[in-house]
Design an enzyme around this catalytic site. Structure first.
Site, PDB file in Angstrom:
ATOM      1  N   LYS A   1       0.838  -1.197   0.000  1.00 51.23           N
ATOM      2  CA  LYS A   1       0.000   0.000   0.000  1.00 51.23           C
ATOM      3  C   LYS A   1       0.874   1.250   0.000  1.00 51.23           C
ATOM      4  CE  LYS A   1      -3.802  -1.899   2.869  1.00 51.23           C
ATOM      5  NZ  LYS A   1      -4.945  -1.715   1.972  1.00 51.23           N
TER       6      LYS A   1
ATOM      7  N   ARG B   1     -10.154 -11.599   2.791  1.00 46.99           N
ATOM      8  CA  ARG B   1     -11.077 -12.640   2.312  1.00 46.99           C
ATOM      9  C   ARG B   1     -10.405 -14.007   2.294  1.00 46.99           C
ATOM     10  NH1 ARG B   1     -11.997  -9.498  -3.240  1.00 46.99           N
ATOM     11  NH2 ARG B   1     -11.643  -7.780  -1.792  1.00 46.99           N
TER      12      ARG B   1
HETATM   13  N1  BES Z   1      -8.039  -3.824   4.961  1.00 41.82           N
HETATM   14  C1  BES Z   1      -8.228  -3.457   3.582  1.00 41.82           C
HETATM   15  C2  BES Z   1      -9.539  -2.753   3.342  1.00 41.82           C
HETATM   16  C3  BES Z   1      -9.706  -1.398   3.930  1.00 41.82           C
HETATM   17  C4  BES Z   1      -8.970  -0.319   3.494  1.00 41.82           C
HETATM   18  C5  BES Z   1     -10.664  -1.199   4.902  1.00 41.82           C
HETATM   19  C6  BES Z   1      -9.173   0.922   4.026  1.00 41.82           C
HETATM   20  C7  BES Z   1     -10.879   0.032   5.430  1.00 41.82           C
HETATM   21  C8  BES Z   1     -10.127   1.099   4.989  1.00 41.82           C
HETATM   22  C9  BES Z   1      -8.230  -4.716   2.715  1.00 41.82           C
HETATM   23  O1  BES Z   1      -7.381  -5.718   3.113  1.00 41.82           O
HETATM   24  C10 BES Z   1      -7.783  -4.260   1.370  1.00 41.82           C
HETATM   25  O2  BES Z   1      -6.659  -3.857   1.237  1.00 41.82           O
HETATM   26  N2  BES Z   1      -8.686  -4.328   0.383  1.00 41.82           N
HETATM   27  C11 BES Z   1      -8.414  -3.909  -0.932  1.00 41.82           C
HETATM   28  C12 BES Z   1      -9.003  -4.944  -1.858  1.00 41.82           C
HETATM   29  C13 BES Z   1      -8.577  -4.776  -3.291  1.00 41.82           C
HETATM   30  C14 BES Z   1      -7.118  -5.143  -3.443  1.00 41.82           C
HETATM   31  C15 BES Z   1      -9.448  -5.661  -4.142  1.00 41.82           C
HETATM   32  C16 BES Z   1      -9.070  -2.552  -1.163  1.00 41.82           C
HETATM   33  O3  BES Z   1     -10.180  -2.349  -0.653  1.00 41.82           O
HETATM   34  O4  BES Z   1      -8.454  -1.727  -1.811  1.00 41.82           O
HETATM   35 MN    MN Z   2      -5.435  -5.553   2.328  1.00 44.77          MN
END
Ligand code: BES
Ligand code: MN
Ligand code: ZN
Length: 481
Positions: free
Chosen positions: A260, A334
């Site tokens: 990230k 997931r």
């Molecule tokens: N933990 C994150 C989701 C998240 C991000 C929740 C910011 C609350 C605030 C999750 O693990 C994630 O990174 N999801 C990605 C999924 C994507 C790669 C399909 C997302 O939401 O960008």
């Molecule tokens: Mn993630």
């Protein structure tokens, strides 16, 4: 394990926010815009002139201190506007949560609420009293205290406030003191407190026990990934409803090799917010001895970066046997949930609920305060929607839209862990999870933020175990009626 700052980790003590001693407690009057505050105060022998002078007219969220004729403090008024809180959406007595941070120290009592409204008000007071004091200000000086109102369920008020404080502490504690080891220790503390049984499968044992995706996501971190499995049932065994909660326990989410950017990583200590909600709810259920055979599954892991990290393009074999192509290592939640859900599903509980900080897409759709809620059970959805507004812990339903299942197609495996495009990210994540639930009668999923973006009546900015109070209310309705 670290974290011995003045006895941490510890279970929160909410007694500093409440008192049983009525004598000398000052009244708090709730005043609506269409009330005449002067008549309310006149009943108590106090002139309303003061409120006129300071311009208090019952506007929502406005508070004013009320003096006695001799200049001493008589009590306080709180404006409740039209009788709806607005924020949080729900009954106006929830605004009482504003007061612990604004009133001078001392004891207060509710002068204008009884029954369910008094119980709501006391819970709101407790939630509004919370401060995260692990790293500074360890004294137990909680400030003003509320007399626990008569004719309310005091045990329930306490259990709910404790549960939320417990969950908030878990989320607010940074990953340096809330790794998988520490999350396990917190679950163990809770289990010991309630006589629950705890089983933890750690590290390579995850492979032996067929929980391969939890292992893959967490194996690059310094603290080993694990599955925390808590089970409990009340002493007096009558008809028990079997409920399994599955909470995402990603103690820190770097994104993995699909790392990230800084802004998106900054808050990722809260990526165990689903686990915090599940444990907060578990505390409430166990403290109140609801007639539920409870199981809490927390896949705890850190999504980290190292030479042995799982990679984009890897194909994982899940507990259920279905193969999953890793389209993005940042869609780790997931993966760990899928193995935990598959395990929870094996005993076919009456109800299984996953709670997770799963997608940014859910936040784009509904913002920070409103978790997305998924289920195919319309009756359960209706009960949950109604309760969200009565307790001020709302969720909003999104569809498990089967038409989007094709977005998870893979060319090399049974499915991909991400969709091929940017649309409907919260729905495709929920559809992914649903594939691992086959026997359970009712399945629901909550995609929550786990964080309060700004100070509000029910709590300060910071960790928030969303949906725990909501689900306690909904489950209580079901099993106690
Ligand atoms: N933990 C994150 C989701 C998240 C991000 C929740 C910011 C609350 C605030 C999750 O693990 C994630 O990174 N999801 C990605 C999924 C994507 C790669 C399909 C997302 O939401 O960008
Ligand atoms: Mn993630
Ligand atoms: Zn995550």
């Amino acid at each position: 394990m670290s974290g011995d700052e003045a006895g941490w980790p510890r279970f929160p003590d909410v007694s500093g926010a409440f008192t049983e001693e009525v004598t000398g407690a000052r009244p708090v009057w709730q005043v609506r815009e269409d009330d005449d505050p002067a008549t309310i105060l006149a009943d108590h022998g106090i002139s309303g002139d003061w409120l006129k002078a300071v311009g208090f007219r019952g506007k929502a969220r406005r508070a004013a201190l009320v003096p006695n004729a001799d200049g001493s403090l008589a009590g306080a008024v709180l404006g409740t506007g039209d009788g709806q809180a607005g924020d949080p959406c729900g009954p106006s007595e929830l605004l009482i949560g504003l007061l612990p941070k604004t009133l001078p120290d001392g004891d207060y009592r509710l002068a204008t609420a009884d029954g369910e409204a008094a119980e709501n008000a006391a819970i709101a007071w407790g939630l509004g009293s919370y401060r995260f004091r692990r790293y500074r200000g360890n004294g137990e000086d909680y400030g003003p205290r509320l007399v626990l109102p008569e004719d309310t369920n005091k045990a329930r008020i306490k259990a709910i406030v404790e549960g939320i404080w417990f969950g908030r502490n878990l989320i607010n504690t940074p990953a340096s003191d809330m790794g998988p080891d520490d999350l396990e220790a917190a679950a163990r503390m809770l289990a010991e407190r309630h006589g629950a049984w705890l089983k933890v499968t750690t590290g390579d044992d995850l492979l032996a026990q067929n929980l391969p995706m939890i292992h893959a996501v967490g194996r690059a971190a310094a603290q080993a990934p694990r599955l925390i499995d808590l089970t409990w049932q009340p002493q007096a065994t009558t008809q028990l409803k079997t409920v399994t909660l599955v909470g995402k326990g990603i103690c820190f989410d770097t994104g993995g090799l699909d790392i990230k950017p800084p802004n998106a990583m900054l808050l990722m200590k809260k990526d165990m917010g689903g686990a915090a909600s599940a444990l907060a709810l578990a505390h409430m259920i166990m403290a109140l001895e609801l007639p539920i055979a409870l199981r809490v599954l927390v896949p705890a892991a850190e999504n980290s970066v190292a030479g042995n990290a799982f990679r984009p393009g890897d194909v994982l074999t899940s507990r259920l046997g279905k193969t999953v192509e890793v389209g993005n290592t940042d869609a780790e939640g997931r993966l760990v949930l899928a193995d935990a859900l598959a395990l929870g599903d094996e005993t076919g509980p009456d109800l299984m609920i996953s709670l997770a900080t799963l997608t940014g897409a859910a936040r784009v759709a509904l913002g920070p305060d409103l978790p997305a809620f998924f289920t195919d059970d319309d009756d359960f959805a209706a009960a949950v929607a109604r309760r969200g507004l009565t307790v001020g812990d709302p969720v909003w339903r999104l569809p498990l839209w089967r038409g989007y299942n094709a977005k998870l197609d893979s060319e090399v495996a049974d499915m991909n862990n991400v969709s091929d495009g940017p649309f409907a990210g919260a729905i495709t994540a929920a559809l992914f999870l649903k594939r691992f639930v086959t026997k359970t009668r009712r399945y629901a999923h909550v995609d929550l933020y786990g964080w309060r973006a700004a100070a509000r009546p029910l709590g300060p900015k910071g960790g928030e175990p969303h949906a725990a109070r909501l689900l306690l209310a909904t489950l209580s309705d079901e099993v106690l009626s």
